[in-house]
Design a protein around this motif. Structure first.
Motif, mmCIF file in Angstrom:
data_model
loop_
_atom_site.group_PDB
_atom_site.id
_atom_site.type_symbol
_atom_site.label_atom_id
_atom_site.label_comp_id
_atom_site.label_asym_id
_atom_site.label_seq_id
_atom_site.Cartn_x
_atom_site.Cartn_y
_atom_site.Cartn_z
ATOM 1 N N MET A 36 56.755 -76.511 76.386
ATOM 2 C CA MET A 36 56.301 -75.229 75.861
ATOM 3 C C MET A 36 56.505 -75.185 74.349
ATOM 4 S SD MET A 36 57.494 -72.302 78.602
ATOM 5 C CE MET A 36 59.281 -72.532 78.353
ATOM 6 N N LEU A 37 55.654 -74.396 73.706
ATOM 7 C CA LEU A 37 55.740 -74.204 72.252
ATOM 8 C C LEU A 37 55.675 -72.709 71.960
ATOM 9 C CD1 LEU A 37 55.458 -75.145 69.206
ATOM 10 C CD2 LEU A 37 52.990 -75.193 69.623
ATOM 11 N N LEU A 38 56.670 -72.197 71.246
ATOM 12 C CA LEU A 38 56.677 -70.780 70.872
ATOM 13 C C LEU A 38 56.243 -70.625 69.420
ATOM 14 C CD1 LEU A 38 57.515 -67.808 71.562
ATOM 15 C CD2 LEU A 38 59.757 -68.368 70.571
ATOM 16 N N TYR A 39 55.198 -69.845 69.198
ATOM 17 C CA TYR A 39 54.856 -69.427 67.833
ATOM 18 C C TYR A 39 55.749 -68.248 67.490
ATOM 19 C CZ TYR A 39 50.865 -72.534 67.560
ATOM 20 O OH TYR A 39 50.066 -73.647 67.506
ATOM 21 N N ASP A 40 56.479 -68.382 66.430
ATOM 22 C CA ASP A 40 57.641 -67.525 66.171
ATOM 23 C C ASP A 40 57.656 -67.125 64.699
ATOM 24 O OD1 ASP A 40 60.143 -66.330 66.517
ATOM 25 O OD2 ASP A 40 61.200 -68.176 67.032
ATOM 26 N N TYR A 41 58.415 -66.097 64.399
ATOM 27 C CA TYR A 41 58.743 -65.734 63.000
ATOM 28 C C TYR A 41 60.069 -65.013 63.065
ATOM 29 C CZ TYR A 41 58.370 -63.682 58.296
ATOM 30 O OH TYR A 41 58.608 -63.305 56.998
ATOM 31 N N PHE A 42 60.995 -65.393 62.209
ATOM 32 C CA PHE A 42 62.375 -64.913 62.385
ATOM 33 C C PHE A 42 62.465 -63.401 62.426
ATOM 34 C CE2 PHE A 42 64.017 -63.514 58.123
ATOM 35 C CZ PHE A 42 62.881 -63.770 57.366
ATOM 36 N N ARG A 43 61.648 -62.718 61.600
ATOM 37 C CA ARG A 43 61.801 -61.275 61.481
ATOM 38 C C ARG A 43 60.893 -60.497 62.436
ATOM 39 N NH1 ARG A 43 62.519 -59.840 55.488
ATOM 40 N NH2 ARG A 43 64.704 -60.380 55.793
ATOM 41 N N SER A 44 60.054 -61.181 63.196
ATOM 42 C CA SER A 44 59.203 -60.482 64.160
ATOM 43 C C SER A 44 60.056 -59.961 65.312
ATOM 44 C CB SER A 44 58.133 -61.438 64.713
ATOM 45 O OG SER A 44 57.635 -60.927 65.939
ATOM 46 N N SER A 45 59.992 -58.661 65.461
ATOM 47 C CA SER A 45 60.763 -58.008 66.510
ATOM 48 C C SER A 45 60.235 -58.410 67.896
ATOM 49 C CB SER A 45 60.625 -56.513 66.241
ATOM 50 O OG SER A 45 61.172 -55.726 67.188
ATOM 51 N N ALA A 46 58.935 -58.602 68.006
ATOM 52 C CA ALA A 46 58.341 -59.002 69.287
ATOM 53 C C ALA A 46 58.745 -60.437 69.651
ATOM 54 C CB ALA A 46 56.821 -58.854 69.218
ATOM 55 N N ALA A 47 58.782 -61.320 68.645
ATOM 56 C CA ALA A 47 59.222 -62.700 68.899
ATOM 57 C C ALA A 47 60.710 -62.734 69.271
ATOM 58 C CB ALA A 47 58.968 -63.569 67.670
ATOM 59 N N TYR A 48 61.483 -61.884 68.629
ATOM 60 C CA TYR A 48 62.930 -61.779 68.895
ATOM 61 C C TYR A 48 63.154 -61.438 70.373
ATOM 62 C CZ TYR A 48 67.649 -59.726 67.544
ATOM 63 O OH TYR A 48 68.969 -59.382 67.392
ATOM 64 N N ARG A 49 62.357 -60.522 70.929
ATOM 65 C CA ARG A 49 62.471 -60.210 72.370
ATOM 66 C C ARG A 49 62.314 -61.463 73.231
ATOM 67 N NH1 ARG A 49 57.571 -56.108 71.603
ATOM 68 N NH2 ARG A 49 58.619 -54.597 70.280
ATOM 69 N N VAL A 50 61.288 -62.262 72.892
ATOM 70 C CA VAL A 50 61.019 -63.465 73.688
ATOM 71 C C VAL A 50 62.125 -64.501 73.492
ATOM 72 C CG1 VAL A 50 59.403 -65.376 74.021
ATOM 73 C CG2 VAL A 50 58.539 -63.037 73.739
ATOM 74 N N ARG A 51 62.638 -64.615 72.264
ATOM 75 C CA ARG A 51 63.748 -65.561 72.039
ATOM 76 C C ARG A 51 64.944 -65.214 72.916
ATOM 77 N NH1 ARG A 51 62.399 -64.889 66.233
ATOM 78 N NH2 ARG A 51 64.271 -63.617 65.943
ATOM 79 N N ILE A 52 65.252 -63.911 73.009
ATOM 80 C CA ILE A 52 66.370 -63.500 73.875
ATOM 81 C C ILE A 52 66.101 -63.920 75.320
ATOM 82 C CG2 ILE A 52 67.632 -61.531 74.841
ATOM 83 C CD1 ILE A 52 66.921 -59.997 72.199
ATOM 84 N N ALA A 53 64.907 -63.621 75.808
ATOM 85 C CA ALA A 53 64.579 -63.930 77.206
ATOM 86 C C ALA A 53 64.649 -65.435 77.465
ATOM 87 C CB ALA A 53 63.195 -63.382 77.552
ATOM 88 N N LEU A 54 64.130 -66.216 76.541
ATOM 89 C CA LEU A 54 64.192 -67.681 76.697
ATOM 90 C C LEU A 54 65.642 -68.139 76.766
ATOM 91 C CD1 LEU A 54 61.392 -68.631 74.151
ATOM 92 C CD2 LEU A 54 61.351 -69.228 76.588
#
Lengths: 213, 213
Positions: B1-19
């Motif tokens: 899997m590959l996550l498109y991410d950005y450190f300050r994106s609040s939506a990406a932060y949600r997914v990082r926690i879940a992962l």
């Protein structure tokens, strides 16, 4: 069950469609959003967020948030299904729904428009331009997303309506009210037309509700 | 899997926690939102909405929308569960998540703030007031909702983290960045503190990401 409803609420409209698709007809209480009834203590006791819709179950449990309510209805009344069974397909349908629920609709919500006119000092023209802008951004993204995806059929996902269609149709109704030409989004316009041929969608339209003005 | 991410994106932060909660560590590609990389053709080919995050599965399927991605992760990697099993409880957790995902976060999204400063002519002070206002409205509703609900525990729902916590913690981080005093929402602040004691939450924080500035 009791649905707290308002004819012009796009979020309530989603839930009305889902209830109709499931063959469910709860009692209804109408909360007049333009008169601010959602901020009365009586309604804040039901939903402290002061937003429509809310669905009260027979044991008094209050469910809020249109998408959470539709998922609940789908889990407790599985036929006809409003989500496919396979996880990737479910993620696809939920993402299409969220493109409306999270990325498009919140920016044109009544309380946002009222704040723009109040604290931000927008006149009607600027308010309307704001409203149209975010519908345009949201629906243009959704059109591109659907146009390239082979999982699309007569409806957003295949040939039966899903949660995604429950969200797309009310957003297109908002676009029309804002005098946007929905022919700019031909894929969405075709899905909308297919949906509105179904009685479950047609009967949920704002103009057909008892509180319509 | 590959996550498109950005450190300050609040939506990406949600997914990082879940992962992290699921013990999954996909590869990551960083899309620099402040430099507009989400609007480059290369990224629009991945996600035509031009929004972060997107999760690319090993077969090339692209999943978008943080909440749809987290539900997918929960369905395909059921342990530990991020949603309870009972339908009313699931609706409750989803509604708490949506109070952030649909009602709070979209109004402070980067593209909205940029539009306010551009087309709407807001100066920084008015922009910051707008941002703080909608966080205040959203979190005050969520606080009232959680405060009265016996299903709350150490976390938003009971004593294990759920989808709701994955959404609340990034929103509280945004509130702090906006210099709001989170002690105004004591229930949320306590949940946030409990979450951030867990390595899965702590390791997902913006400052701990490789692209943090």
């Amino acid at each position: 069950m009791l649905l707290y409803d308002y004819f012009r609420s796009s979020a309530a409209y989603r839930v009305r469609i889902a209830l109709n698709l499931k063959g469910l007809a709860p009692e209804r209480a109408f909360v007049h959003l333009r008169r601010g009834a959602q901020r009365d203590d009586a309604y804040l006791g039901v939903n402290p967020h002061g937003l429509i819709p809310a669905l009260v179950l027979d044991d008094g449990t209050v469910l809020t948030q249109s998408m959470a309510i539709i998922e609940y209805l789908d889990e407790t009344h599985p036929s006809p299904p409003l989500l496919p069974r396979e996880p990737v397909a479910r993620a696809r349908v939920r993402a299409l729904a969220l493109a409306v629920v999270a990325d498009t609709h919140p920016l044109g919500n009544l309380r946002v428009l009222q704040h723009l006119q109040g604290a931000a000092g927008f006149d009607m023209e600027r308010r309307d331009a704001w409203y149209a802008h975010w519908i345009d951004v949201g629906l243009t993204g959704l059109e591109a997303d659907l146009a390239r995806d082979a999982a699309r059929g007569r409806f957003c996902h295949g040939d039966t309506p899903t949660l995604a269609d429950c969200c797309v149709v009310p957003q297109l109704a908002n676009a029309r009210r804002a005098k946007l030409d929905v022919a700019r989004w031909p894929v969405l316009a075709a899905i909308d037309a297919a949906c509105n041929e179904l009685p479950a969608f047609a009967a949920a339209a704002p103009a057909r509700q008892p509180d319509a003005e």
